[in-house]
Motif scaffolding. Structure first.
Motif, mmCIF file in Angstrom:
data_model
loop_
_atom_site.group_PDB
_atom_site.id
_atom_site.type_symbol
_atom_site.label_atom_id
_atom_site.label_comp_id
_atom_site.label_asym_id
_atom_site.label_seq_id
_atom_site.Cartn_x
_atom_site.Cartn_y
_atom_site.Cartn_z
ATOM 1 N N GLU A 170 0.832 -1.198 0.000
ATOM 2 C CA GLU A 170 0.000 0.000 0.000
ATOM 3 C C GLU A 170 0.873 1.256 0.000
ATOM 4 O OE1 GLU A 170 -2.715 -0.028 3.215
ATOM 5 O OE2 GLU A 170 -3.581 -1.986 2.708
ATOM 6 N N THR B 40 -4.881 4.416 -6.846
ATOM 7 C CA THR B 40 -6.210 3.820 -6.676
ATOM 8 C C THR B 40 -7.125 4.822 -5.990
ATOM 9 O OG1 THR B 40 -5.550 2.855 -4.553
ATOM 10 C CG2 THR B 40 -5.252 1.498 -6.511
ATOM 11 N N GLY B 41 -8.426 4.614 -6.162
ATOM 12 C CA GLY B 41 -9.383 5.495 -5.500
ATOM 13 C C GLY B 41 -9.510 6.842 -6.183
ATOM 14 N N ASP B 42 -9.570 7.872 -5.394
ATOM 15 C CA ASP B 42 -9.834 9.235 -5.875
ATOM 16 C C ASP B 42 -8.683 9.746 -6.746
ATOM 17 O OD1 ASP B 42 -10.843 11.744 -6.247
ATOM 18 O OD2 ASP B 42 -10.270 12.481 -4.261
ATOM 19 N N PHE C 141 -3.764 10.731 -0.895
ATOM 20 C CA PHE C 141 -4.252 9.819 -1.929
ATOM 21 C C PHE C 141 -3.669 8.434 -1.679
ATOM 22 C CE2 PHE C 141 -4.420 14.061 -3.617
ATOM 23 C CZ PHE C 141 -5.600 14.106 -4.321
ATOM 24 N N ARG C 142 -4.272 7.451 -2.351
ATOM 25 C CA ARG C 142 -3.872 6.066 -2.126
ATOM 26 C C ARG C 142 -3.357 5.414 -3.412
ATOM 27 N NH1 ARG C 142 -3.099 5.418 3.196
ATOM 28 N NH2 ARG C 142 -4.744 6.514 4.340
ATOM 29 N N ARG D 224 -0.986 1.516 -4.837
ATOM 30 C CA ARG D 224 -0.341 0.241 -4.506
ATOM 31 C C ARG D 224 0.804 0.008 -5.484
ATOM 32 N NH1 ARG D 224 -1.732 -4.139 -7.727
ATOM 33 N NH2 ARG D 224 -3.358 -3.725 -9.275
ATOM 34 N N SER E 141 0.588 5.701 0.359
ATOM 35 C CA SER E 141 -0.137 6.965 0.556
ATOM 36 C C SER E 141 0.762 8.093 0.054
ATOM 37 C CB SER E 141 -0.490 7.168 2.025
ATOM 38 O OG SER E 141 0.689 7.265 2.807
#
Length: 526
Positions: free
Chosen positions: A382, A429-431, A395-396, A398, A384
């Motif tokens: 993971e 990933t995500g936003d 934000f995220r 991987r 950040s």
């Protein structure tokens, strides 16, 4: 009046006072360290309690699109118009630039004009070949072909002469064969049969010979079957000719016994028959030759048509290729996305990428990890990160890949020995809102995470040749005793380490190096 002696006395008194204070303080410290009343303030120890511990590898990364396409063109003309700028959002199929294809259009016009001229010449050749074939066919169908007509006339004359000779012979034989025995009639019948066989075999041999010639001239020549048929026909003709010669000789011998004139007339009949046979063979050969000419003319017509079709096809393909260039004059976006680069310049040749389109919905971080930390980073870890444009907003991502090969050293480090760094690619990933392609980011790669772990400062660890321990303040008779407790290290970060071998609530000295001599001593905490 002088004041210097007084000033000097004051300095001496101050110096003596400092020495006395230091002596008293030193004695007090010595008494505190040696005595049982030593006190350790709360700032020097930590009470263990379960918490989340995370090991991170910090990197500086660049935001890029995971999927981007450089739009190029095979045209070499000048760029006529550029419709986009860097940062524009475009849709798939949208025109980004236009190329000047005036030279291509001129080439198409030239080739079309040449094609018209070539088509006219080829059509004329087709019509000429078709007309020759038609005229020959009509002359045959109407019985007006001169060679066939001449051969037919020759055959009729030969048949007439043969009939006259036969009639004269029949008349004489009728007058002189009165009372002839049966052998004479049998020999006459044998001669007639042999002549019919020779005539038939001669015509078949002529046809077989022409079949062999036609087969050799055909597009798919079969030289074996026609030759075998020709050999068989020749053999039958030769056999029939031998039988006829024998029958005629026997017949003439018999006739000479009866009448010499009759034998002489029979030889005339034989000669007329030979002339008739030759005329029949010549007629058949003429007919077959004309049929061969008709086939040749038909082939010429077909070849002329094929030549026309081939020329039209070649010209059409050439024009079609040029038409592809015309259709390619508009450089269109191969996908929807954001324009990240524009290489096309109006008025200059369309060389290299005209524009680069990136997909803003598939972003990645690209960074280099130091050699010591590369082994800690794994695919799937993971991540950040923050960016300067979005402030503290997190934000995220991987980890997608960790290269096993070090990145190339920067040009400015040439001649030096830089420390190896290994490329890492991180999927966002995500936003994705407000993230900008090409921007920088501060990322934290989470390599390890442990929930409800007991952690101590790194300075609290004692390393004895690879075996680790901490100093714990354990209760003893209303006070605490400094105890050395072996521990096993779990997660190790820059500031702390998770350990096992101790319990929640225990007090661990933060700076073990300052208290190693106090092991076994009782102290007060507070």
């Amino acid at each position: 009046m002088k004041s210097f002696p007084l000033l000097s006395d004051r300095r001496v008194l101050i110096a003596l006072a400092v020495v006395v204070c230091l002596a008293v303080a030193g004695g007090a410290w010595a008494l505190l360290r040696s005595g049982s009343e030593r006190s350790i303030p709360a700032s020097e120890y930590t009470e263990l309690s379960p918490k989340e511990v995370v090991a991170k590898v910090p990197v500086t990364a660049t935001l890029e699109s995971r999927h981007q396409v450089a739009l190029t063109t095979h045209l070499s003309g000048a760029v006529k118009t550029v419709h986009v700028r860097v940062g524009d959002r475009v849709q798939e199929g949208q025109v980004l630039a236009e190329i000047d294809i005036s030279g291509v259009q001129k080439e198409i016009d030239t080739q079309l004009a040449q094609q018209m001229t070539t088509d006219a010449a080829n059509l004329s050749a087709v019509e000429s070949a078709r007309l020759q074939h038609q005229q020959l066919q009509e002359s045959v169908d109407q019985g007006l072909h001169p060679q066939i007509t001449a051969a037919e006339a020759t055959l009729r004359q030969a048949e007439s002469q043969y009939g006259e000779a036969e009639q004269v012979f029949v008349d004489k034989r009728g007058n002189l064969e009165q009372g002839a025995d049966a052998d004479v009639h049998a020999q006459a019948a044998a001669v007639d049969t042999a002549r019919r066989n020779v005539f038939t075999a001669a015509v078949e041999a002529a046809r077989a010979g022409m079949a062999t010639v036609n087969a050799a001239l055909g597009p798919e020549a079969d030289t074996i079957t026609p030759v075998l048929a020709e050999v068989e026909s020749d053999q039958r003709y030769a056999g029939a000719q031998r039988n006829l010669t024998t029958a005629q000789e026997n017949y003439e011998i018999t006739l000479r016994r009866i009448n010499q004139d009759l034998a002489t007339q029979q030889r005339a009949v034989a000669q007329a028959f030979a002339a008739k046979t030759e005329a029949a063979v010549a007629l058949e050969a003429t007919r077959l030759g004309v049929q061969q000419q008709l086939a040749s003319n038909a082939t010429a017509v077909e070849q002329a048509r094929r030549g026309l079709a081939a020329a039209q096809s070649a010209a059409g393909q050439s024009v079609s290729r040029l038409q592809v260039d015309v259709n390619a004059r508009e450089a269109r976006a191969p996908m929807s996305g954001v324009v990240t680069a524009v290489g096309a310049k109006e008025g200059t040749a369309a060389a290299g990428p005209l524009a680069t389109i990136a997909d803003p919905g598939r972003l990645v971080l690209k960074a280099n990890v130091k050699e010591l930390e590369a082994g800690r980073v794994s695919v799937g870890d993971e991540v950040s990160f923050t960016t300067p444009a979005t402030g503290t907003r997190e934000f995220r991502g991987r980890v997608l890949t960790v290269s096993p090969v070090a990145a190339a050293a920067p040009a400015e480090t040439a001649g030096q020995t830089p420390r190896p760094e290994f490329p890492v690619e991180i999927e966002v990933t995500g936003d994705l809102n407000d993230l900008r392609i090409g921007g920088s980011a501060k990322a934290q790669i989470i390599t390890e995470k442990e929930q409800k772990a007991l952690a101590v400062p790194r300075e609290a660890l004692i390393d004895d040749n690879g075996k680790h321990s901490v100093l714990v303040l354990r209760p003893a008779g209303g006070k605490h005793e400094v105890t050395k407790v072996p521990v096993t290290i779990g997660i190790l970060t820059d500031f702390e380490a998770t350990v096992t071998g101790v319990k929640a609530g225990e007090l661990v000295l933060k700076q073990a190096a300052n208290h190693r001599d106090s092991v076994g001593q009782q102290v007060r905490v507070g």
